[in-house]
Design a protein around this motif. Structure first.
Motif, PDB file in Angstrom:
ATOM      1  N   UNK A  52      37.292  55.520  52.170  1.00  0.00           N
ATOM      2  CA  UNK A  52      35.996  55.189  52.254  1.00  0.00           C
ATOM      3  C   UNK A  52      35.218  54.954  51.189  1.00  0.00           C
ATOM      4  N   UNK A  53      34.726  55.495  50.035  1.00  0.00           N
ATOM      5  CA  UNK A  53      34.127  55.360  48.554  1.00  0.00           C
ATOM      6  C   UNK A  53      34.976  54.069  48.342  1.00  0.00           C
ATOM      7  N   UNK A  54      36.321  54.059  47.253  1.00  0.00           N
ATOM      8  CA  UNK A  54      36.610  53.056  46.842  1.00  0.00           C
ATOM      9  C   UNK A  54      36.381  51.838  47.963  1.00  0.00           C
ATOM     10  N   UNK A  55      37.064  51.464  48.999  1.00  0.00           N
ATOM     11  CA  UNK A  55      36.299  50.386  49.502  1.00  0.00           C
ATOM     12  C   UNK A  55      34.838  49.678  49.214  1.00  0.00           C
ATOM     13  N   UNK A  56      34.128  50.324  47.814  1.00  0.00           N
ATOM     14  CA  UNK A  56      32.806  49.221  47.329  1.00  0.00           C
ATOM     15  C   UNK A  56      33.474  48.975  45.993  1.00  0.00           C
ATOM     16  N   UNK A  57      34.832  49.774  45.314  1.00  0.00           N
ATOM     17  CA  UNK A  57      35.314  48.878  44.722  1.00  0.00           C
ATOM     18  C   UNK A  57      36.220  47.827  44.273  1.00  0.00           C
ATOM     19  N   UNK A  58      37.119  48.405  45.631  1.00  0.00           N
ATOM     20  CA  UNK A  58      37.766  46.377  46.537  1.00  0.00           C
ATOM     21  C   UNK A  58      37.213  45.522  46.193  1.00  0.00           C
ATOM     22  N   UNK A  59      36.302  45.498  46.646  1.00  0.00           N
ATOM     23  CA  UNK A  59      34.917  44.332  46.511  1.00  0.00           C
ATOM     24  C   UNK A  59      35.061  43.794  44.938  1.00  0.00           C
ATOM     25  N   UNK A  60      34.815  44.810  44.311  1.00  0.00           N
ATOM     26  CA  UNK A  60      33.986  44.632  43.331  1.00  0.00           C
ATOM     27  C   UNK A  60      35.147  43.949  42.208  1.00  0.00           C
ATOM     28  N   UNK A  61      36.342  43.813  42.675  1.00  0.00           N
ATOM     29  CA  UNK A  61      37.750  43.923  42.040  1.00  0.00           C
ATOM     30  C   UNK A  61      38.162  42.789  42.811  1.00  0.00           C
ATOM     31  N   UNK A  62      37.808  42.489  43.478  1.00  0.00           N
ATOM     32  CA  UNK A  62      38.056  41.103  43.680  1.00  0.00           C
ATOM     33  C   UNK A  62      36.705  40.183  43.528  1.00  0.00           C
ATOM     34  N   UNK A  63      35.892  40.635  43.559  1.00  0.00           N
ATOM     35  CA  UNK A  63      34.702  39.592  42.907  1.00  0.00           C
ATOM     36  C   UNK A  63      35.294  39.392  41.132  1.00  0.00           C
ATOM     37  N   UNK A  64      35.504  39.983  40.338  1.00  0.00           N
ATOM     38  CA  UNK A  64      36.271  40.457  39.251  1.00  0.00           C
ATOM     39  C   UNK A  64      37.468  39.426  39.105  1.00  0.00           C
ATOM     40  N   UNK A  65      38.615  39.468  40.022  1.00  0.00           N
ATOM     41  CA  UNK A  65      40.139  39.164  39.829  1.00  0.00           C
ATOM     42  C   UNK A  65      40.135  37.879  40.306  1.00  0.00           C
ATOM     43  N   UNK A  67      40.709  37.399  43.395  1.00  0.00           N
ATOM     44  CA  UNK A  67      41.763  37.702  44.969  1.00  0.00           C
ATOM     45  C   UNK A  67      41.541  38.930  45.914  1.00  0.00           C
ATOM     46  N   UNK A  68      42.505  39.181  47.156  1.00  0.00           N
ATOM     47  CA  UNK A  68      41.975  40.266  47.720  1.00  0.00           C
ATOM     48  C   UNK A  68      42.750  41.195  47.230  1.00  0.00           C
ATOM     49  N   UNK A  69      42.264  42.055  47.341  1.00  0.00           N
ATOM     50  CA  UNK A  69      43.312  43.309  46.801  1.00  0.00           C
ATOM     51  C   UNK A  69      43.347  44.670  47.160  1.00  0.00           C
ATOM     52  N   UNK A  70      42.397  44.570  48.273  1.00  0.00           N
ATOM     53  CA  UNK A  70      42.530  45.675  49.495  1.00  0.00           C
ATOM     54  C   UNK A  70      44.103  45.677  49.759  1.00  0.00           C
TER      55      UNK A  70
END
Length: 70
Positions: A52-65, A67-70
């Motif tokens: 749940x805490x990391x969900x925000x990180x995947x949004x940030x990574x998707x923005x950076x890369x 692509x869908x990283x979730x």
């Protein structure tokens, strides 16, 4: 090789009989499997909280890369 520790436990006779019958002759492996499964169940709330805490990180990574990283 993993260090093993001999442990004595007291269990209901019917539970031991079932475990012996189901173990295929390796009661230690059967009990180890059951304890590891319980260990995973015990850890599940912490893993869910981390995800749940990391969900925000995947949004940030998707923005950076891009692509869908979730």
């Amino acid at each position: 090789m993993t260090t093993r520790t001999r442990t004595t436990v007291s269990l209901p006779a019917d539970l031991v009989a079932h475990a012996r019958a189901a173990s295929g002759g390796n009661l230690s492996a059967y009990v180890e499997h059951a304890l590891r499964a319980q260990q995973l169940r015990d850890a599940a709330p912490a893993v869910r909280a981390w995800r749940a805490r990391a969900a925000d990180d995947t949004d940030e990574l998707a923005t950076i890369f891009g692509e869908d990283v979730a």
